[in-house]
Design an enzyme around this catalytic site. Structure first.
Site, PDB file in Angstrom:
ATOM      1  N   PHE A   1     -13.047  -5.678   1.604  1.00 16.80           N
ATOM      2  CA  PHE A   1     -14.205  -4.990   1.024  1.00 16.80           C
ATOM      3  C   PHE A   1     -15.476  -5.220   1.852  1.00 16.80           C
ATOM      4  O   PHE A   1     -16.547  -5.489   1.295  1.00 16.80           O
ATOM      5  CB  PHE A   1     -14.460  -5.421  -0.423  1.00 16.80           C
ATOM      6  CG  PHE A   1     -13.351  -5.092  -1.399  1.00 16.80           C
ATOM      7  CD1 PHE A   1     -12.421  -4.098  -1.116  1.00 16.80           C
ATOM      8  CD2 PHE A   1     -13.247  -5.762  -2.607  1.00 16.80           C
ATOM      9  CE1 PHE A   1     -11.406  -3.784  -2.017  1.00 16.80           C
ATOM     10  CE2 PHE A   1     -12.237  -5.462  -3.516  1.00 16.80           C
ATOM     11  CZ  PHE A   1     -11.313  -4.474  -3.218  1.00 16.80           C
ATOM     12  N   PRO A   2     -15.384  -5.108   3.193  1.00 16.15           N
ATOM     13  CA  PRO A   2     -16.599  -5.332   4.013  1.00 16.15           C
ATOM     14  C   PRO A   2     -17.704  -4.331   3.713  1.00 16.15           C
ATOM     15  O   PRO A   2     -18.882  -4.625   3.929  1.00 16.15           O
ATOM     16  CB  PRO A   2     -16.081  -5.172   5.450  1.00 16.15           C
ATOM     17  CG  PRO A   2     -14.854  -4.303   5.320  1.00 16.15           C
ATOM     18  CD  PRO A   2     -14.226  -4.710   4.013  1.00 16.15           C
TER      19      PRO A   2
ATOM     20  N   LEU B   1     -21.184  -0.280  -0.916  1.00 19.95           N
ATOM     21  CA  LEU B   1     -22.493  -0.937  -0.966  1.00 19.95           C
ATOM     22  C   LEU B   1     -23.596   0.088  -1.109  1.00 19.95           C
ATOM     23  O   LEU B   1     -23.613   1.112  -0.420  1.00 19.95           O
ATOM     24  CB  LEU B   1     -22.719  -1.713   0.339  1.00 19.95           C
ATOM     25  CG  LEU B   1     -21.803  -2.900   0.594  1.00 19.95           C
ATOM     26  CD1 LEU B   1     -21.987  -3.404   2.029  1.00 19.95           C
ATOM     27  CD2 LEU B   1     -22.093  -4.014  -0.412  1.00 19.95           C
TER      28      LEU B   1
ATOM     29  N   TYR C   1       0.868  -1.179   0.000  1.00 21.46           N
ATOM     30  CA  TYR C   1       0.000   0.000   0.000  1.00 21.46           C
ATOM     31  C   TYR C   1       0.906   1.230   0.000  1.00 21.46           C
ATOM     32  O   TYR C   1       1.521   1.566   1.008  1.00 21.46           O
ATOM     33  CB  TYR C   1      -0.926   0.019   1.214  1.00 21.46           C
ATOM     34  CG  TYR C   1      -1.892  -1.147   1.296  1.00 21.46           C
ATOM     35  CD1 TYR C   1      -2.266  -1.870   0.163  1.00 21.46           C
ATOM     36  CD2 TYR C   1      -2.442  -1.527   2.509  1.00 21.46           C
ATOM     37  CE1 TYR C   1      -3.158  -2.933   0.246  1.00 21.46           C
ATOM     38  CE2 TYR C   1      -3.334  -2.585   2.591  1.00 21.46           C
ATOM     39  CZ  TYR C   1      -3.679  -3.290   1.460  1.00 21.46           C
ATOM     40  OH  TYR C   1      -4.565  -4.340   1.553  1.00 21.46           O
TER      41      TYR C   1
ATOM     42  N   GLY D   1     -15.757  -1.948  -0.728  1.00 24.08           N
ATOM     43  CA  GLY D   1     -14.460  -1.552  -1.293  1.00 24.08           C
ATOM     44  C   GLY D   1     -14.577  -0.385  -2.256  1.00 24.08           C
ATOM     45  O   GLY D   1     -15.144   0.658  -1.920  1.00 24.08           O
ATOM     46  N   PHE D   2     -14.058  -0.577  -3.478  1.00 27.50           N
ATOM     47  CA  PHE D   2     -14.012   0.533  -4.455  1.00 27.50           C
ATOM     48  C   PHE D   2     -15.407   0.927  -4.937  1.00 27.50           C
ATOM     49  O   PHE D   2     -15.597   2.011  -5.471  1.00 27.50           O
ATOM     50  CB  PHE D   2     -13.138   0.145  -5.652  1.00 27.50           C
ATOM     51  CG  PHE D   2     -11.703  -0.071  -5.275  1.00 27.50           C
ATOM     52  CD1 PHE D   2     -10.910   0.998  -4.853  1.00 27.50           C
ATOM     53  CD2 PHE D   2     -11.133  -1.336  -5.315  1.00 27.50           C
ATOM     54  CE1 PHE D   2      -9.581   0.805  -4.476  1.00 27.50           C
ATOM     55  CE2 PHE D   2      -9.808  -1.545  -4.945  1.00 27.50           C
ATOM     56  CZ  PHE D   2      -9.032  -0.478  -4.528  1.00 27.50           C
ATOM     57  N   THR D   3     -16.389   0.023  -4.778  1.00 29.35           N
ATOM     58  CA  THR D   3     -17.774   0.379  -5.121  1.00 29.35           C
ATOM     59  C   THR D   3     -18.637   0.184  -3.877  1.00 29.35           C
ATOM     60  O   THR D   3     -19.223  -0.883  -3.681  1.00 29.35           O
ATOM     61  CB  THR D   3     -18.322  -0.496  -6.266  1.00 29.35           C
ATOM     62  OG1 THR D   3     -17.970  -1.862  -6.002  1.00 29.35           O
ATOM     63  CG2 THR D   3     -17.781  -0.095  -7.609  1.00 29.35           C
TER      64      THR D   3
HETATM   65  N1  LIG Z   1      -6.408  -9.002   1.012  1.00 28.39           N
HETATM   66  C1  LIG Z   1      -6.735  -8.197   0.029  1.00 28.39           C
HETATM   67  O1  LIG Z   1      -6.567  -8.501  -1.136  1.00 28.39           O
HETATM   68  C2  LIG Z   1      -7.347  -6.862   0.353  1.00 28.39           C
HETATM   69  C3  LIG Z   1      -7.944  -6.117  -0.693  1.00 28.39           C
HETATM   70  C4  LIG Z   1      -8.517  -4.913  -0.366  1.00 28.39           C
HETATM   71  C5  LIG Z   1      -8.508  -4.453   0.931  1.00 28.39           C
HETATM   72  N2  LIG Z   1      -7.895  -5.194   1.915  1.00 28.39           N
HETATM   73  C6  LIG Z   1      -7.914  -4.761   3.329  1.00 28.39           C
HETATM   74  O2  LIG Z   1      -9.259  -4.638   3.709  1.00 28.39           O
HETATM   75  C7  LIG Z   1      -9.504  -3.350   4.259  1.00 28.39           C
HETATM   76  C8  LIG Z   1     -10.920  -2.921   3.937  1.00 28.39           C
HETATM   77  O3  LIG Z   1     -11.084  -2.803   2.552  1.00 28.39           O
HETATM   78  P1  LIG Z   1     -11.268  -1.428   1.775  1.00 28.39           P
HETATM   79  O4  LIG Z   1     -10.780  -0.305   2.628  1.00 28.39           O
HETATM   80  O5  LIG Z   1     -10.718  -1.590   0.442  1.00 28.39           O
HETATM   81  O6  LIG Z   1     -12.823  -1.368   1.562  1.00 28.39           O
HETATM   82  P2  LIG Z   1     -14.087  -1.157   2.516  1.00 28.39           P
HETATM   83  O7  LIG Z   1     -13.682  -1.162   3.954  1.00 28.39           O
HETATM   84  O8  LIG Z   1     -15.124  -2.095   2.062  1.00 28.39           O
HETATM   85  O9  LIG Z   1     -14.566   0.283   2.084  1.00 28.39           O
HETATM   86  C9  LIG Z   1     -13.753   1.397   2.128  1.00 28.39           C
HETATM   87  C10 LIG Z   1     -14.506   2.524   1.447  1.00 28.39           C
HETATM   88  O10 LIG Z   1     -15.692   2.810   2.182  1.00 28.39           O
HETATM   89  C11 LIG Z   1     -15.674   4.160   2.613  1.00 28.39           C
HETATM   90  N3  LIG Z   1     -16.203   4.177   3.983  1.00 28.39           N
HETATM   91  C12 LIG Z   1     -15.647   3.640   5.091  1.00 28.39           C
HETATM   92  N4  LIG Z   1     -16.445   3.828   6.150  1.00 28.39           N
HETATM   93  C13 LIG Z   1     -17.531   4.500   5.713  1.00 28.39           C
HETATM   94  C14 LIG Z   1     -18.698   4.991   6.331  1.00 28.39           C
HETATM   95  N5  LIG Z   1     -18.922   4.818   7.625  1.00 28.39           N
HETATM   96  N6  LIG Z   1     -19.612   5.647   5.559  1.00 28.39           N
HETATM   97  C15 LIG Z   1     -19.413   5.820   4.233  1.00 28.39           C
HETATM   98  N7  LIG Z   1     -18.309   5.380   3.582  1.00 28.39           N
HETATM   99  C16 LIG Z   1     -17.379   4.720   4.322  1.00 28.39           C
HETATM  100  C17 LIG Z   1     -14.252   4.607   2.544  1.00 28.39           C
HETATM  101  O11 LIG Z   1     -14.186   5.972   2.217  1.00 28.39           O
HETATM  102  P3  LIG Z   1     -13.698   7.077   3.288  1.00 28.39           P
HETATM  103  O12 LIG Z   1     -12.211   6.985   3.305  1.00 28.39           O
HETATM  104  O13 LIG Z   1     -14.219   8.349   2.738  1.00 28.39           O
HETATM  105  O14 LIG Z   1     -14.309   6.713   4.596  1.00 28.39           O
HETATM  106  C18 LIG Z   1     -13.716   3.777   1.378  1.00 28.39           C
HETATM  107  O15 LIG Z   1     -14.019   4.393   0.152  1.00 28.39           O
HETATM  108  C19 LIG Z   1      -8.433  -2.470   3.619  1.00 28.39           C
HETATM  109  O16 LIG Z   1      -8.233  -1.294   4.337  1.00 28.39           O
HETATM  110  C20 LIG Z   1      -7.253  -3.403   3.568  1.00 28.39           C
HETATM  111  O17 LIG Z   1      -6.571  -3.386   4.825  1.00 28.39           O
HETATM  112  C21 LIG Z   1      -7.336  -6.393   1.629  1.00 28.39           C
END
Ligand SMILES: NC(=O)c1ccc[n+]([C@@H]2O[C@H](COP(=O)([O-])OP(=O)(O)OC[C@H]3O[C@@H](n4cnc5c(N)ncnc54)[C@H](OP(=O)(O)O)[C@@H]3O)[C@@H](O)[C@H]2O)c1
Length: 296
Positions: free
Chosen positions: A215-216, A223, A65, A219-221
């Site tokens: 992507f709980p 929910l 990252y 993720g990039f899109t």
């Molecule tokens: N093993 C793998 O291949 C892999 C791949 C991807 C990710 N990961 C890990 O998984 C973690 C979680 O995944 P992710 O960060 O990609 O996706 P995510 O947690 O599903 O979603 C993150 C997105 O949601 C937004 N968000 C977060 N909280 C919010 C809220 N309360 N209200 C509205 N929007 C909100 C964030 O924007 P804001 O910044 O504006 O809040 C960001 O755009 C990552 O940080 C990483 O450590 C692992």
């Protein structure tokens, strides 16, 4: 916020690592495209410190990252690390200057990545290292991972890694890895709308292995669902809180690592640990994945 509110506790199998079920994923603490530093480094430091102050003791990161950025910010914000903090990192990719994602999975690549993580996090040993199979980017492909898992097991014997996990893997790959070493967690793509791993989660729960959805929140899109918004408004919560609460209720071995670059979102996400979902709402939310599958 009391630690008991963060979804309760989970102990990684065969370890003394007990974490709150709501943790923090650090991937959003970079520039656009998971490249370079974030716009606001002080803000990123503040988010990490607030998470820890709120009781979070499980941080997910990777040296790819940035590259190196999130690990360096974690070190800046939190080193010396408080007792009980579990930092989970992942190996298996590298980021050349063209910002692409390339596999880096030879034993030499993995060894170099362990040393990079140690240096950038300021550690002598990494708590948990996930081998991240590249698969089809955000979904796994079958194929042996024995060489990579054996390399990590060797690094574990040398004392550089305490425990091993897997990411973006299939049930067969997990079974293969378990013939080589203990596996404490699996990190795959899963959320309310994408439920490919339903069977796997239940199987891992039986074995006591943590399942950590990436992507709980989509993720990039992120929910978006009429049903999700409707349930959230009826419960006086936000859709993202409901999505996280649904994951916590889905299975006791699920650990959350929502990513955010916003303190307000962090607070909102941590508060999801206090949200109980009545069964009639769970039934409605369970319908979202089949609606999403029909749309695709
Ligand atoms: N093993 C793998 O291949 C892999 C791949 C991807 C990710 N990961 C890990 O998984 C973690 C979680 O995944 P992710 O960060 O990609 O996706 P995510 O947690 O599903 O979603 C993150 C997105 O949601 C937004 N968000 C977060 N909280 C919010 C809220 N309360 N209200 C509205 N929007 C909100 C964030 O924007 P804001 O910044 O504006 O809040 C960001 O755009 C990552 O940080 C990483 O450590 C692992």
């Amino acid at each position: 916020m009391s630690e008991a509110k963060l979804g309760g506790r989970f102990t990684f199998p065969g370890t003394t690592f007990t974490v709150q079920r709501i943790g923090y994923g650090a991937m959003q603490l970079t520039g656009p495209g998971i490249w370079g530093p974030p716009k606001d480094v002080d803000g990123a430091v503040a988010i990490l410190r607030e998470a820890i102050a709120a009781g979070v003791n499980h941080i997910d990161t990777s040296d790819f990252y940035g590259p190196h950025t999130t690990n360096q910010i974690i070190q800046q914000a939190l080193h010396p690390y408080q007792a009980g903090l579990v930092i989970v990192t992942k190996l298996g990719a590298r980021r050349p200057p063209d910002k692409s994602w390339q596999t880096a999975i030879s034993p030499e690549d993995l060894t170099a990545a362990v040393y990079d993580n140690l240096r950038n996090l300021g550690l002598d040993a990494l708590d948990i290292v996930n081998y991240r199979a590249m698969g089809s980017v955000h979904a796994p492909d079958e194929g042996s991972i024995a060489e990579q898992v054996t390399a990590l097991a060797d690094l574990r014997r040398k004392g550089l890694i305490r425990y091993i996990g897997l990411s973006n893997v299939t049930a067969a790959q997990i079974a293969e890895a378990l013939t080589i070493t203990d596996i404490v967690c699996v990190q795959n793509n899963y959320n309310l709308a994408y439920r490919h791993d339903d069977f796997l989660i239940d199987e891992l729960a039986r074995q006591g292995i943590a399942y950590v959805p990436f992507f709980p929140l989509g993720g990039f899109t992120p929910l978006q669902s009429f049903t999700l918004s409707e349930v959230a408004s009826q419960l006086g919560a936000t859709p993202m809180q409901v999505a996280l609460a649904w994951l916590l209720q889905r299975s006791p071995n699920i650990l959350l690592i929502p990513g955010t670059s916003s303190v307000a979102h962090l607070r909102e996400n941590l508060a999801a640990g206090q949200l109980a979902l009545p069964s009639e709402f769970v039934t409605k939310l369970d319908g979202i994945a089949s609606e999403a599958a029909v749309k695709h």
